[in-house]
Design a protein around this motif. Structure first.
Motif, PDB file in Angstrom:
ATOM      1  N   TRP A 241       0.843  -1.197   0.000  1.00  0.00           N
ATOM      2  CA  TRP A 241       0.000   0.000   0.000  1.00  0.00           C
ATOM      3  C   TRP A 241       0.879   1.249   0.000  1.00  0.00           C
ATOM      4  O   TRP A 241       1.968   1.261   0.577  1.00  0.00           O
ATOM      5  CB  TRP A 241      -0.968   0.033   1.182  1.00  0.00           C
ATOM      6  CG  TRP A 241      -0.331   0.078   2.555  1.00  0.00           C
ATOM      7  CD1 TRP A 241      -0.094  -0.963   3.392  1.00  0.00           C
ATOM      8  CD2 TRP A 241       0.149   1.251   3.236  1.00  0.00           C
ATOM      9  NE1 TRP A 241       0.502  -0.537   4.549  1.00  0.00           N
ATOM     10  CE2 TRP A 241       0.661   0.811   4.494  1.00  0.00           C
ATOM     11  CE3 TRP A 241       0.193   2.608   2.936  1.00  0.00           C
ATOM     12  CZ2 TRP A 241       1.213   1.699   5.423  1.00  0.00           C
ATOM     13  CZ3 TRP A 241       0.747   3.489   3.863  1.00  0.00           C
ATOM     14  CH2 TRP A 241       1.234   3.037   5.084  1.00  0.00           C
ATOM     15  N   GLN A 242       0.394   2.283  -0.667  1.00  0.00           N
ATOM     16  CA  GLN A 242       1.092   3.565  -0.723  1.00  0.00           C
ATOM     17  C   GLN A 242       0.074   4.691  -0.591  1.00  0.00           C
ATOM     18  O   GLN A 242      -1.005   4.627  -1.183  1.00  0.00           O
ATOM     19  CB  GLN A 242       1.870   3.697  -2.040  1.00  0.00           C
ATOM     20  CG  GLN A 242       2.949   2.642  -2.208  1.00  0.00           C
ATOM     21  CD  GLN A 242       3.636   2.733  -3.554  1.00  0.00           C
ATOM     22  OE1 GLN A 242       4.609   3.451  -3.728  1.00  0.00           O
ATOM     23  NE2 GLN A 242       3.107   2.002  -4.533  1.00  0.00           N
ATOM     24  N   ARG A 243       0.451   5.707   0.172  1.00  0.00           N
ATOM     25  CA  ARG A 243      -0.480   6.812   0.441  1.00  0.00           C
ATOM     26  C   ARG A 243       0.230   8.137   0.211  1.00  0.00           C
ATOM     27  O   ARG A 243       1.316   8.390   0.742  1.00  0.00           O
ATOM     28  CB  ARG A 243      -0.986   6.746   1.875  1.00  0.00           C
ATOM     29  CG  ARG A 243      -1.971   7.858   2.250  1.00  0.00           C
ATOM     30  CD  ARG A 243      -2.355   7.787   3.716  1.00  0.00           C
ATOM     31  NE  ARG A 243      -2.917   6.476   4.037  1.00  0.00           N
ATOM     32  CZ  ARG A 243      -2.401   5.671   4.951  1.00  0.00           C
ATOM     33  NH1 ARG A 243      -1.303   6.011   5.616  1.00  0.00           N
ATOM     34  NH2 ARG A 243      -2.967   4.502   5.201  1.00  0.00           N
ATOM     35  N   THR A 244      -0.382   8.986  -0.609  1.00  0.00           N
ATOM     36  CA  THR A 244       0.113  10.349  -0.804  1.00  0.00           C
ATOM     37  C   THR A 244      -0.994  11.330  -0.443  1.00  0.00           C
ATOM     38  O   THR A 244      -2.175  11.095  -0.736  1.00  0.00           O
ATOM     39  CB  THR A 244       0.556  10.597  -2.255  1.00  0.00           C
ATOM     40  OG1 THR A 244      -0.564  10.420  -3.130  1.00  0.00           O
ATOM     41  CG2 THR A 244       1.659   9.629  -2.651  1.00  0.00           C
ATOM     42  N   VAL A 245      -0.603  12.428   0.194  1.00  0.00           N
ATOM     43  CA  VAL A 245      -1.549  13.478   0.580  1.00  0.00           C
ATOM     44  C   VAL A 245      -0.986  14.813   0.123  1.00  0.00           C
ATOM     45  O   VAL A 245       0.170  15.142   0.422  1.00  0.00           O
ATOM     46  CB  VAL A 245      -1.793  13.501   2.098  1.00  0.00           C
ATOM     47  CG1 VAL A 245      -2.780  14.601   2.455  1.00  0.00           C
ATOM     48  CG2 VAL A 245      -2.313  12.148   2.578  1.00  0.00           C
ATOM     49  N   ILE A 246      -1.787  15.561  -0.609  1.00  0.00           N
ATOM     50  CA  ILE A 246      -1.405  16.881  -1.103  1.00  0.00           C
ATOM     51  C   ILE A 246      -2.342  17.917  -0.487  1.00  0.00           C
ATOM     52  O   ILE A 246      -3.572  17.773  -0.547  1.00  0.00           O
ATOM     53  CB  ILE A 246      -1.489  16.951  -2.635  1.00  0.00           C
ATOM     54  CG1 ILE A 246      -0.463  16.018  -3.271  1.00  0.00           C
ATOM     55  CG2 ILE A 246      -1.279  18.384  -3.135  1.00  0.00           C
ATOM     56  CD1 ILE A 246      -0.581  15.923  -4.778  1.00  0.00           C
ATOM     57  N   ASN A 247      -1.765  18.947   0.089  1.00  0.00           N
ATOM     58  CA  ASN A 247      -2.520  20.078   0.613  1.00  0.00           C
ATOM     59  C   ASN A 247      -1.815  21.358   0.194  1.00  0.00           C
ATOM     60  O   ASN A 247      -0.572  21.432   0.225  1.00  0.00           O
ATOM     61  CB  ASN A 247      -2.617  20.035   2.137  1.00  0.00           C
ATOM     62  CG  ASN A 247      -3.551  18.955   2.631  1.00  0.00           C
ATOM     63  OD1 ASN A 247      -4.759  19.008   2.396  1.00  0.00           O
ATOM     64  ND2 ASN A 247      -3.003  17.965   3.314  1.00  0.00           N
ATOM     65  N   GLY A 248      -2.580  22.353  -0.208  1.00  0.00           N
ATOM     66  CA  GLY A 248      -1.937  23.594  -0.597  1.00  0.00           C
ATOM     67  C   GLY A 248      -2.929  24.612  -1.098  1.00  0.00           C
ATOM     68  O   GLY A 248      -4.145  24.505  -0.880  1.00  0.00           O
ATOM     69  N   SER A 249      -2.406  25.601  -1.781  1.00  0.00           N
ATOM     70  CA  SER A 249      -3.235  26.702  -2.253  1.00  0.00           C
ATOM     71  C   SER A 249      -2.716  27.206  -3.590  1.00  0.00           C
ATOM     72  O   SER A 249      -1.596  26.895  -4.008  1.00  0.00           O
ATOM     73  CB  SER A 249      -3.239  27.846  -1.238  1.00  0.00           C
ATOM     74  OG  SER A 249      -1.910  28.317  -1.016  1.00  0.00           O
ATOM     75  N   GLY A 250      -3.548  27.975  -4.244  1.00  0.00           N
ATOM     76  CA  GLY A 250      -3.186  28.572  -5.514  1.00  0.00           C
ATOM     77  C   GLY A 250      -3.876  29.912  -5.674  1.00  0.00           C
ATOM     78  O   GLY A 250      -4.899  30.184  -5.022  1.00  0.00           O
ATOM     79  N   VAL A 251      -3.342  30.741  -6.530  1.00  0.00           N
ATOM     80  CA  VAL A 251      -3.950  32.052  -6.766  1.00  0.00           C
ATOM     81  C   VAL A 251      -3.900  32.350  -8.261  1.00  0.00           C
ATOM     82  O   VAL A 251      -2.938  31.996  -8.952  1.00  0.00           O
ATOM     83  CB  VAL A 251      -3.226  33.151  -5.950  1.00  0.00           C
ATOM     84  CG1 VAL A 251      -1.755  33.259  -6.357  1.00  0.00           C
ATOM     85  CG2 VAL A 251      -3.931  34.487  -6.078  1.00  0.00           C
ATOM     86  N   ASN A 252      -4.962  32.977  -8.774  1.00  0.00           N
ATOM     87  CA  ASN A 252      -5.011  33.359 -10.181  1.00  0.00           C
ATOM     88  C   ASN A 252      -5.831  34.620 -10.340  1.00  0.00           C
ATOM     89  O   ASN A 252      -6.418  35.133  -9.371  1.00  0.00           O
ATOM     90  CB  ASN A 252      -5.585  32.225 -11.041  1.00  0.00           C
ATOM     91  CG  ASN A 252      -6.996  31.834 -10.632  1.00  0.00           C
ATOM     92  OD1 ASN A 252      -7.876  32.672 -10.512  1.00  0.00           O
ATOM     93  ND2 ASN A 252      -7.214  30.533 -10.426  1.00  0.00           N
ATOM     94  N   PHE A 253      -5.875  35.119 -11.553  1.00  0.00           N
ATOM     95  CA  PHE A 253      -6.614  36.342 -11.853  1.00  0.00           C
ATOM     96  C   PHE A 253      -7.375  36.117 -13.150  1.00  0.00           C
ATOM     97  O   PHE A 253      -6.856  35.505 -14.096  1.00  0.00           O
ATOM     98  CB  PHE A 253      -5.643  37.517 -11.987  1.00  0.00           C
ATOM     99  CG  PHE A 253      -6.315  38.858 -12.000  1.00  0.00           C
ATOM    100  CD1 PHE A 253      -6.958  39.356 -10.877  1.00  0.00           C
ATOM    101  CD2 PHE A 253      -6.302  39.635 -13.153  1.00  0.00           C
ATOM    102  CE1 PHE A 253      -7.582  40.591 -10.894  1.00  0.00           C
ATOM    103  CE2 PHE A 253      -6.926  40.874 -13.185  1.00  0.00           C
ATOM    104  CZ  PHE A 253      -7.561  41.361 -12.049  1.00  0.00           C
ATOM    105  N   LYS A 254      -8.613  36.614 -13.213  1.00  0.00           N
ATOM    106  CA  LYS A 254      -9.450  36.460 -14.400  1.00  0.00           C
ATOM    107  C   LYS A 254      -9.993  37.826 -14.799  1.00  0.00           C
ATOM    108  O   LYS A 254     -10.429  38.611 -13.948  1.00  0.00           O
ATOM    109  CB  LYS A 254     -10.622  35.511 -14.131  1.00  0.00           C
ATOM    110  CG  LYS A 254     -10.228  34.131 -13.621  1.00  0.00           C
ATOM    111  CD  LYS A 254     -11.470  33.300 -13.322  1.00  0.00           C
ATOM    112  CE  LYS A 254     -11.099  31.926 -12.777  1.00  0.00           C
ATOM    113  NZ  LYS A 254     -10.565  32.006 -11.402  1.00  0.00           N
ATOM    114  N   ILE A 255      -9.966  38.075 -16.098  1.00  0.00           N
ATOM    115  CA  ILE A 255     -10.589  39.293 -16.625  1.00  0.00           C
ATOM    116  C   ILE A 255     -11.473  38.887 -17.797  1.00  0.00           C
ATOM    117  O   ILE A 255     -11.242  37.863 -18.447  1.00  0.00           O
ATOM    118  CB  ILE A 255      -9.546  40.335 -17.081  1.00  0.00           C
ATOM    119  CG1 ILE A 255      -8.602  39.732 -18.116  1.00  0.00           C
ATOM    120  CG2 ILE A 255      -8.755  40.869 -15.899  1.00  0.00           C
ATOM    121  CD1 ILE A 255      -7.653  40.750 -18.728  1.00  0.00           C
ATOM    122  N   GLY A 256     -12.498  39.680 -18.035  1.00  0.00           N
ATOM    123  CA  GLY A 256     -13.400  39.336 -19.119  1.00  0.00           C
ATOM    124  C   GLY A 256     -14.243  40.494 -19.584  1.00  0.00           C
ATOM    125  O   GLY A 256     -14.335  41.540 -18.902  1.00  0.00           O
TER     126      GLY A 256
END
Length: 570
Positions: A318-333
């Protein structure tokens, strides 16, 4: 026998480069879980905006439409179409099923989750029919951008053919023995009786070789040499063994985007808007790979006919991976209305800058029988935790996106809308990685340049109002592959789990006015994801022939999403 030591970066640096320079290379869905690969980052970047039930019912074709909270995540110019304020929430039910061609079921082949697709409000700050600025609307919302909840599981058999005695069935023990030899793993000292099989401490080696060391701890592999010059080979598996391969992959988690937006209406002709998107990422993946060994042409024996004294019945990794984090972006329209009824929209989404912490652990268990006595025992071990966190974590940027849309409104009777979206996966870039990977940022960036391409997404939707207070909706969409060659990663060592290389969906919905201020919308969406072809495991000489391989597998996922939006305008 458990190890709990935390790894030091220096220990990784001592052995990590060997993976990139080794004579044998290793790949497949069972291997290489210790790092993130280009396909893992691309999978995290594949979004599927859920939004409100109205938007989902129309297939998400909302680049040129507005007055809906989904606009913040698609084209914030749509906020400018609000004439009143609105708050809404959208719970949804996700049901995922999986199938793998030419295999038999093993564990569960599906997963069901309840969550929220959208929650937020749009607040009309300015309403001025006489001025150039006709209206101004501020919006804040949570929109679900990705749902990782899935489970796929299967069994397949490699049957030994007595007419071809030299053709051994592939096992993980073969891979483990090859990895221990390739990476130069040696026992730490002689065993108590002076033999060659002393202990191997996992926290002294790169996590890439942890499963192989665990296989040694589970007596799947023996050292037939010495401590100083080990010779690794599979153990307790007869040359005449048939192998039942079983795989179970369970994914949970999501990406939620918290949008802060502003949209303006200029003379009911031009609408402009912008969104700051802050994403929260959580993904947990658990992979269980099991082998069972059967003998249908005589008792377990070595290739020379000598009978085994001990038999490996079953092994489970068995193998276990856990990813936690954040991201930021910008949108225009922007949206323009050149003539009555026609709307043309365009939006640009900057890449999302992700910063992700990731942990990895593994464990193994094996069942062994002494053939003469019938005595059975269970042996195994677990690894410590490999953690890439804080300033030593992963950072990369997702594809930039450009969206176009057109819609036409037939009075109060119907709306037809179509969208086109381009995502540049070949423009993804790694900005930071843990200091123990043994690879440069350019290694990953060249991977994106050479093996990925831009994807094309087409969406369409229609809304018909047979009654002023009741609407029917339908829609759909299709996204093509982000891989330049869909078959490339089948035999590539720098990959892990398969990733989506094509998806399509159909949706339907309905909406009704409950009162002058409240509306209720429901939607159903059927979505199919085709995963890239993959092997369970393989080893190959660098740029050359295979040494061990499991054969190709094909899995596809089907998703059923049911949503409901309750909205209040004031």
């Amino acid at each position: 026998m458990k190890q709990t030591a935390i790894l030091a970066a220096a220990l990784f640096l001592a052995v990590a480069p060997a993976r990139a320079q080794s004579q044998l290379q290793f790949g497949g869905a069972v291997l290489n879980h210790d790092l993130m690969w280009a396909t893992d980052m691309a999978a995290l970047s594949q979004t599927h905006t859920f939004g409100t039930a109205r938007a989902m019912g129309m297939g998400g074709a909302f680049v040129s439409l507005g007055a809906d909270l989904t606009a913040m995540a698609v084209n914030p110019a749509g906020l400018g179409m609000y004439r009143r304020s609105e708050v809404a929430f959208t719970p949804y039910l996700s049901i995922t099923r999986a199938a793998t061609d030419a295999t038999e079921p093993w564990q569960k082949n599906g997963k069901t989750r309840f969550s929220f697709a959208n929650l937020g409000g749009a607040f009309n700050l300015v309403q001025n029919a006489q001025g150039a600025l006709t209206s101004l609307t501020f919006g804040v919302a949570m929109n679900r951008m990705a749902d990782f909840n899935s489970r796929w599981s299967f069994s397949s058999e490699s049957r030994y053919d007595a007419s071809q005695p030299g053709r051994l069935m592939p096992t993980m023990a073969d891979i483990f023995a090859q990895q221990l030899a390739t990476f130069g793993v040696r026992p730490s000292k002689a065993a108590d009786d002076g033999g060659p099989n002393g202990p191997i401490f996992l926290d002294e080696w790169n996590p890439n070789v942890w499963p192989a060391i665990l296989g040694y701890d589970a007596y799947m592999v023996n050292n037939d040499g010495t401590v100083q010059a080990p010779y690794w080979s599979p153990a307790r598996i007869g040359a005449n063994a048939s192998v039942l391969h079983s795989m179970d992959v369970v994914n949970t988690g999501s990406i939620n985007e918290f949008d802060i937006s502003m949209g303006a209406n200029l003379n009911n002709i031009v609408y402009i808007g912008a969104t700051l998107g802050i994403q929260s990422v959580h993904r947990k993946s658990e992979t269980i790979y099991q082998e069972e060994y059967g003998y249908f042409d005589g008792p377990p024996a070595f290739s020379d006919g000598t009978l085994l004294s001990e038999e490996l019945l079953r092994s489970t990794l068995w193998q276990r991976t856990v990813i936690n984090g954040s991201g930021v972006n910008f949108k225009i329209g922007a949206i323009v209305r050149p003539v009555a009824g026609l709307r043309l929209g365009m939006a640009f989404h900057t890449p999302t800058w992700y910063s992700l912490d990731r942990t990895y652990r593994a464990g193994i268990e094996a069942n062994i029988e002494e053939i003469a006595t019938g005595f059975r025992s269970t042996v195994g071990n677990e690894s410590p935790e490999s953690a890439a966190e804080g300033d030593n974590n992963w950072a990369f940027i997702s594809p930039a996106r450009l969206l176009f849309g057109a819609s036409y409104t037939f009075g109060t009777i119907a709306i037809v809308s179509v969208d086109y979206q381009r995502d540049w996966y070949n423009g993804m870039r790694v900005r930071r990685q843990p200091n123990f990977t043994g690879f440069s940022n350019n290694f990953y960036n060249e991977e994106f340049r050479n093996n990925f391409r831009g994807t094309n997404t087409v969406r369409g939707g229609i809304e018909v109002r047979p009654l002023p207070t009741f609407a029917l909706r339908a829609g759909g969409g299709y996204t093509d592959s982000m891989l330049a060659d869909k078959d490339f990663y089948v035999n590539d060592p720098y990959a892990c789990q398969p990733t989506t290389v094509g998806s399509w969906y159909l949706s339907a919905g309905a909406g009704m006015n409950l009162s002058r201020t409240a509306t209720l919308d429901i939607a159903y969406q059927y979505k199919t994801d085709r995963l890239s072809h993959y092997q369970l495991f393989f080893s190959r000489f660098e740029g050359g022939d295979f040494k061990t391989y499991s054969g190709r597998y094909d899995t596809h996922l089907t998703h059923h999403f049911v949503t409901m939006t309750l909205a209040f305008r004031f």
